[in-house]
Motif scaffolding. Sequence first.
Motif, PDB file in Angstrom:
ATOM      1  N   UNK A 213     -18.675  -5.315  -0.361  1.00 54.88           N
ATOM      2  CA  UNK A 213     -18.618  -6.775  -0.393  1.00 54.88           C
ATOM      3  C   UNK A 213     -19.433  -7.366   0.750  1.00 54.88           C
ATOM      4  N   UNK A 214     -19.347  -6.758   1.911  1.00 54.85           N
ATOM      5  CA  UNK A 214     -20.118  -7.260   3.044  1.00 54.85           C
ATOM      6  C   UNK A 214     -21.612  -7.101   2.792  1.00 54.85           C
ATOM      7  N   UNK A 215     -22.005  -5.985   2.198  1.00 55.63           N
ATOM      8  CA  UNK A 215     -23.416  -5.699   1.975  1.00 55.63           C
ATOM      9  C   UNK A 215     -24.031  -6.628   0.939  1.00 55.63           C
ATOM     10  N   UNK A 216     -23.320  -6.869  -0.166  1.00 60.28           N
ATOM     11  CA  UNK A 216     -23.880  -7.689  -1.247  1.00 60.28           C
ATOM     12  C   UNK A 216     -22.753  -8.440  -1.949  1.00 60.28           C
ATOM     13  N   UNK A 217     -22.260  -9.519  -1.329  1.00 55.72           N
ATOM     14  CA  UNK A 217     -21.131 -10.232  -1.938  1.00 55.72           C
ATOM     15  C   UNK A 217     -21.470 -10.830  -3.300  1.00 55.72           C
ATOM     16  N   UNK A 218     -22.726 -11.229  -3.510  1.00 58.04           N
ATOM     17  CA  UNK A 218     -23.098 -11.787  -4.809  1.00 58.04           C
ATOM     18  C   UNK A 218     -22.933 -10.772  -5.923  1.00 58.04           C
ATOM     19  N   UNK A 243     -18.284 -15.228   2.909  1.00 59.94           N
ATOM     20  CA  UNK A 243     -19.517 -14.601   3.390  1.00 59.94           C
ATOM     21  C   UNK A 243     -20.712 -15.050   2.549  1.00 59.94           C
ATOM     22  N   UNK A 244     -20.551 -15.095   1.244  1.00 54.90           N
ATOM     23  CA  UNK A 244     -21.645 -15.508   0.370  1.00 54.90           C
ATOM     24  C   UNK A 244     -22.031 -16.961   0.624  1.00 54.90           C
ATOM     25  N   UNK A 245     -21.053 -17.793   0.978  1.00 55.30           N
ATOM     26  CA  UNK A 245     -21.362 -19.194   1.282  1.00 55.30           C
ATOM     27  C   UNK A 245     -22.336 -19.288   2.448  1.00 55.30           C
ATOM     28  N   UNK A 246     -22.220 -18.379   3.409  1.00 54.94           N
ATOM     29  CA  UNK A 246     -23.144 -18.384   4.546  1.00 54.94           C
ATOM     30  C   UNK A 246     -24.512 -17.825   4.158  1.00 54.94           C
ATOM     31  N   UNK A 247     -24.515 -16.809   3.283  1.00 53.58           N
ATOM     32  CA  UNK A 247     -25.765 -16.124   2.957  1.00 53.58           C
ATOM     33  C   UNK A 247     -26.564 -16.821   1.861  1.00 53.58           C
ATOM     34  N   UNK A 248     -25.877 -17.311   0.842  1.00 53.36           N
ATOM     35  CA  UNK A 248     -26.560 -17.880  -0.329  1.00 53.36           C
ATOM     36  C   UNK A 248     -25.658 -18.949  -0.946  1.00 53.36           C
ATOM     37  N   UNK A 249     -25.639 -20.154  -0.372  1.00 50.52           N
ATOM     38  CA  UNK A 249     -24.705 -21.185  -0.848  1.00 50.52           C
ATOM     39  C   UNK A 249     -24.819 -21.503  -2.341  1.00 50.52           C
ATOM     40  N   UNK A 250     -26.028 -21.655  -2.916  1.00 45.51           N
ATOM     41  CA  UNK A 250     -26.080 -21.951  -4.357  1.00 45.51           C
ATOM     42  C   UNK A 250     -25.455 -20.849  -5.211  1.00 45.51           C
TER      43      UNK A 250
END
Length: 642
Positions: A213-218, A243-250
């Motif tokens: 999940x940490x590596x690729x939450x999407x 975590x995904x909100x920080x990395x890739x919000x859309x």
Amino acid sequence: MTLAVLLTGSAGAADQPRLEAQRDAFRKALLKAEIADWEGVRPHLELLKDYPLRPDLSAAWLRSSLGPDTDPEVRRFLDRYPDLSFSGDLRYRWTLSLAKRRAWNSFLDVYDTHYRDLDDTELKCLALRARIATGAGQEAAESGVDIWMSPFSQPEECDPLFEYLEEKGLLDADRRRQRIRLALESGQLRLARYLARPLDDSDRRVIDRWASMRSDPGRELSQKSSFGNSDDDRELVSYGFRRLARLDPPRADELWNRYEDFDLPAATRLDIERDIALAHARRFLPGARRLIEHQASRDSDSIVAQWGVRLALRELDWQGALTALEGLPAEESGRTIWIYWRARCLDGVGDTAAAEPIFADLAGDRDYYGFLAADRLGRPYDFGHRSTPPDEELLTIIGARPDVVRARELFMTGLYGRGRTEWRSLLERLTEEQRAQASILAARWGWHSQAIITASGNGLIDDLELRFPTPWRASFEALSRKAALEPSFAYGIARSESLFMSDVASRAGAVGLMQLMPATGKQTARAAGIAYRGTTTLTDPESNITLGTTYLGRMLARFDGNPVLAAAAYNAGPHRVSSWLPAERQLPADVWVDSVPFRETRRYVRRVLESDTVFDWRMDGEHRPLSQRMPPVRPDSETQGN
């Protein structure tokens, strides 16, 4: 200024050559004392026998000579000189030395007297080991488990304590799982795997899922069917979305819509949706305002409400910003920033009659918003400078105090950090009147950081000569002009960065008057045509001013001569500033400043521009309106350096 005035608090003009010789001898002797070379110290002792910092040589030598043979001497020294800045360092290192030698009773005597309430994990672990060794194992065990139960690895000094807890059976599987969960939530996967070694395969599989999940939450969250109705899965999904909100919000927003029927607590849902909305807002992504307004309709979070205002301002939607301002919590809406923006928005919708009284109230303040409000009304600034009258008799009395003399000599010999420590301590022993005069004393010595801090903390906020000094003026003026800068702008940066402390280093590693990172300093030195010798160059005032003004000039040129963007780039970096520029139409500079995503940078730019305005007035009695220093911020296609 006469030499007699400059020497206030010292031995006097007649003794100045001897005092300078003592300072030089002390510097040389200290270098020898710090490497335990007392024979190298000895030739200087006769000259230094009455010098105020003579005890510090003994402290430095003892600090470099710790061991059983010097323990009695260390104890005697600390009993005699408990409050010297060198004594604090000596005591701390001696305490560690006692622990290393397992002199536990002596260690506990010092620890319980000086460090028991200090938040120092290394010392706490050593103290618990000492209590175990001296028969207080039960108390140590209870406190030791609390230290062990951390999401992060602890100092190696704690390892023997943790081994003791393991032997006593206090680190059972349930506690390990609790700490593993804390470590996973903090992203400490290596620690989690280490803690799981004694556990079974099912625990290690949990860690593997968190690692994925940490590596690729999407990727993980797109497989919704892999999550069941368990507390573990709910926590994992919550972690993944935040975590995904920080990395890739859309992507987070897209996937979140699929989880409407996933069983999560209402508070957790609100937290995730807040993270997604704020992440969109801080990157000015499409749909950000819609998400923020939806969030604000059911979330009392103050940060969400503030971003509702910022996004409306960024769109120059004055009526929308007024509506968003109404949604601020009461304790937030009374802050100067939002009072100013209420007036700006009222003016923006054409209600000048309502805006002008608000601007008038603000215009009397000597600060960023006060200056801008005065500009809106076309009023001159009232800087309100009131010089503090020196009381020469009191200055002489204060200057002769042994603790003041020590602080002065620490400063004069280049031991700036130790000098600041002792200065702060001695201020507590002065009356308010004495502290006010002490700020004048510090300014006369050229110790501007302490003059500024002391004046500001003792009711002298209107003494702009004390609070906005112009040291190294010839260098600032010449080097600023060379870099196509206004000297007042460079002064504003330097004061905001370091309060004119040439030795200070930030947590991030920036060094010196204008706080340059070593890599930036090295790169800029080539452009400035000066030799770069690392920290030595960065802590030299003249070199630092050269590098700082050169770099600031480059930022100003990169951002089309806009001081607002140059100041922001100096703080946050030019690439971030480029990403914050408007995409389609220019923005008023005040709108741009207060919509910058980083709170630190917003505050920094306002502080620099406020200081720039005061320094502009301080340097020649004239000033340009702040608004003239704040041209509109144009889209990135019109700005150099992208």
